[in-house]
Design an enzyme around this catalytic site. Structure first.
Site, PDB file in Angstrom:
ATOM      1  N   LYS A 282      -6.116  24.618   5.931  1.00 22.74           N
ATOM      2  CA  LYS A 282      -6.232  23.354   5.192  1.00 22.74           C
ATOM      3  C   LYS A 282      -5.522  23.452   3.833  1.00 22.74           C
ATOM      4  CE  LYS A 282      -8.505  19.298   4.523  1.00 22.74           C
ATOM      5  NZ  LYS A 282      -9.342  18.335   5.173  1.00 22.74           N
TER       6      LYS A 282
ATOM      7  N   CYS B  34     -15.877   7.541   8.521  1.00 26.85           N
ATOM      8  CA  CYS B  34     -15.211   8.739   8.035  1.00 26.85           C
ATOM      9  C   CYS B  34     -16.287   9.805   7.876  1.00 26.85           C
ATOM     10  CB  CYS B  34     -14.600   8.357   6.690  1.00 26.85           C
ATOM     11  SG  CYS B  34     -13.446   9.509   6.050  1.00 26.85           S
TER      12      CYS B  34
ATOM     13  N   CYS C 289      -7.645  17.294  13.247  1.00 28.15           N
ATOM     14  CA  CYS C 289      -8.337  17.390  11.955  1.00 28.15           C
ATOM     15  C   CYS C 289      -8.738  18.809  11.598  1.00 28.15           C
ATOM     16  CB  CYS C 289      -9.579  16.500  11.987  1.00 28.15           C
ATOM     17  SG  CYS C 289     -10.018  15.950  10.351  1.00 28.15           S
TER      18      CYS C 289
ATOM     19  N   ALA D 132      -0.757  -6.151  -4.673  1.00 27.60           N
ATOM     20  CA  ALA D 132      -0.749  -7.456  -3.996  1.00 27.60           C
ATOM     21  C   ALA D 132      -2.063  -8.177  -4.259  1.00 27.60           C
ATOM     22  CB  ALA D 132      -0.571  -7.252  -2.496  1.00 27.60           C
TER      23      ALA D 132
ATOM     24  N   GLY E  30       0.846  -1.196   0.000  1.00 25.01           N
ATOM     25  CA  GLY E  30       0.000   0.000   0.000  1.00 25.01           C
ATOM     26  C   GLY E  30       0.877   1.239   0.000  1.00 25.01           C
ATOM     27  N   ALA E  31       0.644   2.132  -0.965  1.00 22.60           N
ATOM     28  CA  ALA E  31       1.459   3.347  -1.062  1.00 22.60           C
ATOM     29  C   ALA E  31       0.562   4.581  -1.090  1.00 22.60           C
ATOM     30  CB  ALA E  31       2.348   3.288  -2.296  1.00 22.60           C
ATOM     31  N   GLY E  32      -0.366   4.617  -0.134  1.00 24.91           N
ATOM     32  CA  GLY E  32      -1.196   5.813   0.036  1.00 24.91           C
ATOM     33  C   GLY E  32      -0.574   6.687   1.107  1.00 24.91           C
TER      34      GLY E  32
ATOM     35  N   GLY F 160      -0.484   6.483   4.418  1.00 32.11           N
ATOM     36  CA  GLY F 160       0.309   5.789   5.423  1.00 32.11           C
ATOM     37  C   GLY F 160       1.521   5.083   4.825  1.00 32.11           C
TER      38      GLY F 160
ATOM     39  N   GLY G  94      -5.447  11.597   9.414  1.00 28.48           N
ATOM     40  CA  GLY G  94      -4.081  11.670   8.921  1.00 28.48           C
ATOM     41  C   GLY G  94      -3.018  11.666  10.010  1.00 28.48           C
TER      42      GLY G  94
HETATM   43  C1  LIG Z   1     -12.531  11.789   1.153  1.00 28.97           C
HETATM   44  C2  LIG Z   1     -11.639  11.679   2.336  1.00 28.97           C
HETATM   45  C3  LIG Z   1     -11.093  12.824   2.876  1.00 28.97           C
HETATM   46  C4  LIG Z   1     -10.271  12.738   3.991  1.00 28.97           C
HETATM   47  N1  LIG Z   1      -9.785  13.906   4.517  1.00 28.97           N
HETATM   48  C5  LIG Z   1      -9.002  13.843   5.607  1.00 28.97           C
HETATM   49  C6  LIG Z   1      -8.499  15.046   6.176  1.00 28.97           C
HETATM   50  O1  LIG Z   1      -8.772  16.130   5.699  1.00 28.97           O
HETATM   51  N2  LIG Z   1      -7.706  14.953   7.272  1.00 28.97           N
HETATM   52  C7  LIG Z   1      -7.401  13.752   7.824  1.00 28.97           C
HETATM   53  O2  LIG Z   1      -6.689  13.717   8.822  1.00 28.97           O
HETATM   54  N3  LIG Z   1      -7.864  12.596   7.309  1.00 28.97           N
HETATM   55  C8  LIG Z   1      -8.654  12.604   6.214  1.00 28.97           C
HETATM   56  N4  LIG Z   1      -9.125  11.433   5.685  1.00 28.97           N
HETATM   57  C9  LIG Z   1      -8.813  10.152   6.365  1.00 28.97           C
HETATM   58  C10 LIG Z   1      -7.443   9.554   6.021  1.00 28.97           C
HETATM   59  O3  LIG Z   1      -6.421  10.487   6.341  1.00 28.97           O
HETATM   60  C11 LIG Z   1      -7.309   9.160   4.562  1.00 28.97           C
HETATM   61  O4  LIG Z   1      -8.309   8.241   4.215  1.00 28.97           O
HETATM   62  C12 LIG Z   1      -5.944   8.524   4.257  1.00 28.97           C
HETATM   63  O5  LIG Z   1      -5.754   8.531   2.846  1.00 28.97           O
HETATM   64  C13 LIG Z   1      -5.832   7.114   4.764  1.00 28.97           C
HETATM   65  O6  LIG Z   1      -4.516   6.650   4.566  1.00 28.97           O
HETATM   66  P1  LIG Z   1      -4.196   5.107   4.338  1.00 28.97           P
HETATM   67  O7  LIG Z   1      -2.761   5.031   4.036  1.00 28.97           O
HETATM   68  O8  LIG Z   1      -4.728   4.298   5.438  1.00 28.97           O
HETATM   69  O9  LIG Z   1      -5.073   4.704   3.052  1.00 28.97           O
HETATM   70  P2  LIG Z   1      -4.934   5.258   1.584  1.00 28.97           P
HETATM   71  O10 LIG Z   1      -4.363   6.627   1.557  1.00 28.97           O
HETATM   72  O11 LIG Z   1      -6.275   5.039   0.970  1.00 28.97           O
HETATM   73  O12 LIG Z   1      -3.877   4.299   0.916  1.00 28.97           O
HETATM   74  C14 LIG Z   1      -4.070   2.935   0.744  1.00 28.97           C
HETATM   75  C15 LIG Z   1      -3.270   2.526  -0.466  1.00 28.97           C
HETATM   76  O13 LIG Z   1      -3.217   1.111  -0.528  1.00 28.97           O
HETATM   77  C16 LIG Z   1      -3.346   0.732  -1.876  1.00 28.97           C
HETATM   78  N5  LIG Z   1      -3.781  -0.663  -1.941  1.00 28.97           N
HETATM   79  C17 LIG Z   1      -4.984  -1.188  -1.623  1.00 28.97           C
HETATM   80  N6  LIG Z   1      -4.988  -2.511  -1.863  1.00 28.97           N
HETATM   81  C18 LIG Z   1      -3.752  -2.813  -2.325  1.00 28.97           C
HETATM   82  C19 LIG Z   1      -3.160  -4.009  -2.767  1.00 28.97           C
HETATM   83  N7  LIG Z   1      -3.834  -5.157  -2.814  1.00 28.97           N
HETATM   84  N8  LIG Z   1      -1.871  -3.976  -3.200  1.00 28.97           N
HETATM   85  C20 LIG Z   1      -1.176  -2.819  -3.185  1.00 28.97           C
HETATM   86  N9  LIG Z   1      -1.700  -1.641  -2.796  1.00 28.97           N
HETATM   87  C21 LIG Z   1      -2.975  -1.649  -2.366  1.00 28.97           C
HETATM   88  C22 LIG Z   1      -4.349   1.707  -2.452  1.00 28.97           C
HETATM   89  O14 LIG Z   1      -4.241   1.780  -3.856  1.00 28.97           O
HETATM   90  C23 LIG Z   1      -3.905   3.000  -1.767  1.00 28.97           C
HETATM   91  O15 LIG Z   1      -2.944   3.684  -2.525  1.00 28.97           O
HETATM   92  C24 LIG Z   1      -9.963  11.476   4.574  1.00 28.97           C
HETATM   93  C25 LIG Z   1     -10.523  10.328   4.011  1.00 28.97           C
HETATM   94  C26 LIG Z   1     -11.357  10.427   2.918  1.00 28.97           C
HETATM   95  C27 LIG Z   1     -11.951   9.156   2.340  1.00 28.97           C
END
Ligand SMILES: Cc1cc2nc3c(=O)[nH]c(=O)nc-3n(C[C@H](O)[C@H](O)[C@H](O)COP(=O)(O)OP(=O)(O)OC[C@H]3O[C@@H](n4cnc5c(N)ncnc54)[C@H](O)[C@@H]3O)c2cc1C
Length: 431
Positions: A388, A159, A353, A78, A8-10, A12, A320
């Protein structure tokens, strides 16, 4: 010589890679498995959906950053984590072995749990940038022929901030377009009260959010369970404190955006002992899975119990800063294991937040997440909007530069009393 793998490269996963890199010893290696070459900044999605940002402003080619930092990046995704065999199977059939694995796969969006929900059905979403782009195209069409709007989140969602943000952003945008008077708006949420946010409120978020909804003429339904959606109409059940059906609402709409419930992604869902029944990774205080202690979980994909019982299920948000605190604890703990030390770092899980409304906003800090708290603060004002925007620019720059927590960021946050790691436990205190 150990091999550390991050799936996962979001938000986190990328920060995890940058921070993990600094903990590696000579000969240790780091691999990140992502889905495609692009990172996008999820918190900007409400702005993309309102047409206030273009997709390319919030997207980064992560392959170049990873290459510059000497981190192997595999973009094929994955297919399955085989925790018993210490390997990740990729979608092309190949496998990546690991000594330590960090699961940072975020949420799987459970649109299929409610008939007619989501971009394949009749409601819009802002969870992914693809959805946000589609939501903007739908908004343009709607504005040519305005009608009622419904915005909110469904039962089991975790969320809520982005749902409020989007309702207020739409209100601002419609006023700018001078068509707000033609658009009745309703906010629909499983929260037991407005401003609960899955955290049983923070400071006076109840008062602040209710007041904003009132001032902007947005009606609301709480304790709401979305039964189904059809073209131009959604059926919402309002549940009483006793769990019994109180009222069924038929809500007509010309435009609707409902955040879905989340669950763990298919690559980990159903791996016995690794994930809970919804597919979220089970972790202990060190972010470690109890059955597979060489596997760690961070971000939206980890299991966290709700703050308390509610008539309609309401999940805990993983925001976040909270995720960044999980990243730091995990990097420190894997680093300790690599050096033969005991992993003791605990994330603070502080919720910090900024919810933007386009012309103002609400900010809150909750520490710890579950009340009663040491810090329980919320405030509103135009400054939140500017904060923001500044945060978005800063964070995207951080991802581009390959940094997790520059020293000045740590100083500022510590100056505000907000730390990524929990204070060390006293001798004899239960871990
Ligand atoms: C619309 C929205 C707005 C938000 N705004 C805020 C905000 O303003 N402030 C705040 O603090 N939080 C916010 N959040 C909450 C949170 O910060 C975000 O959701 C954040 O992106 C979560 O990080 P993450 O790394 O857990 O997931 P993500 O950032 O979603 O990353 C997960 C990654 O894993 C990858 N992945 C999934 N399955 C696989 C696989 N099988 N193999 C390889 N890669 C895979 C995905 O493609 C993705 O890139 C928000 C959430 C949403 C939905």
């Amino acid at each position: 010589m150990a091999k550390v793998v991050i799936v996962g490269a979001g938000l986190g996963g990328t920060l995890m890679a940058y921070e993990m890199k600094t903990e590696l010893g000579k000969g240790d290696s780091l691999t990140v498995i992502g889905q495609g070459p692009l990172y996008h900044f999820v918190p900007s999605n409400p702005w993309v959906a309102a047409g206030w940002r273009d997709r390319d402003e919030v997207e980064i080619d992560i392959t170049q950053v990873m290459a510059r930092k000497g981190i192997e990046y595999l973009s094929q995704g994955a297919a399955r984590v085989h925790a018993d065999e210490n390997r990740v199977e990729l979608t092309d059939g190949s496998s990546v072995p690991y000594d330590y694995l960090v699961i940072a796969t975020g949420p799987d969006l459970a649109f299929d749990e409610i008939p007619g929900l989501g971009p394949q059905g009749f409601t819009q979403s802002i969870c992914h940038v693809d959805h946000a782009e589609k939501a903007f195209a739908a908004l343009e069409q709607f504005c040519a022929n305005p009608g009622p709007i419904v915005v909110g989140a469904v039962q089991g969602a975790s969320c809520f901030g982005p749902a409020y943000e989007f309702a207020f952003i739409l209100d601002t945008e419609l006023r700018k377009r001078r068509i707000r008077d033609k658009v009745p708006m309703t906010f629909v949420t499983p929260e037991p009260y407005i401003g609960h946010l899955g955290l049983d409120g923070v400071g006076d978020t109840k008062g602040l959010m209710e007041s904003q909804l009132r001032q902007r003429h947005i009606k609301w339904i709480t304790n709401a369970r979305l039964h189904h959606v059809e073209s131009g109409k959604m059926t919402v059940e309002e549940i009483g404190e006793d769990g019994a059906l109180r009222k069924t609402h038929e809500l007509p709409f010309g435009y609707a955006m409902m955040l879905p419930a989340f669950r763990g992604v298919p690559a980990v869902r159903g791996v016995e002992g690794l994930t809970n029944p919804r597919g979220f990774v089970i972790i202990d205080k060190q972010q470690r899975n109890p059955k597979y202690p060489n596997v760690f979980g961070i971000g939206v994909g980890v299991a966290i119990a709700p703050v308390g019982p509610t008539p309609v299920p309401v999940g805990v948000p993983k925001t976040g800063f909270m995720i960044e605190s999980m990243v730091t604890a995990t990097a420190k703990n894997i680093g300790a294991l690599l050096r033969g030390e005991k992993p003791v770092a605990e994330a603070s899980w502080n919720a910090v937040c900024l919810a933007d409304f386009g012309d103002g906003g609400v900010a809150f800090v909750a520490e710890p997440q579950i009340p009663p708290r040491n810090v329980n603060w919320s405030a509103q004002g135009r400054w939140v909007h500017y904060a923001k925007v500044a945060f978005e620019r800063y964070f995207i720059r951080k991802i581009r530069k390959g940094e997790s927590e520059p020293i000045y960021e740590r100083w500022i946050m510590e100056g505000l009393g907000i730390r990524r790691l929990a204070a060390p436990r006293n001798k004899g205190e239960a871990a």
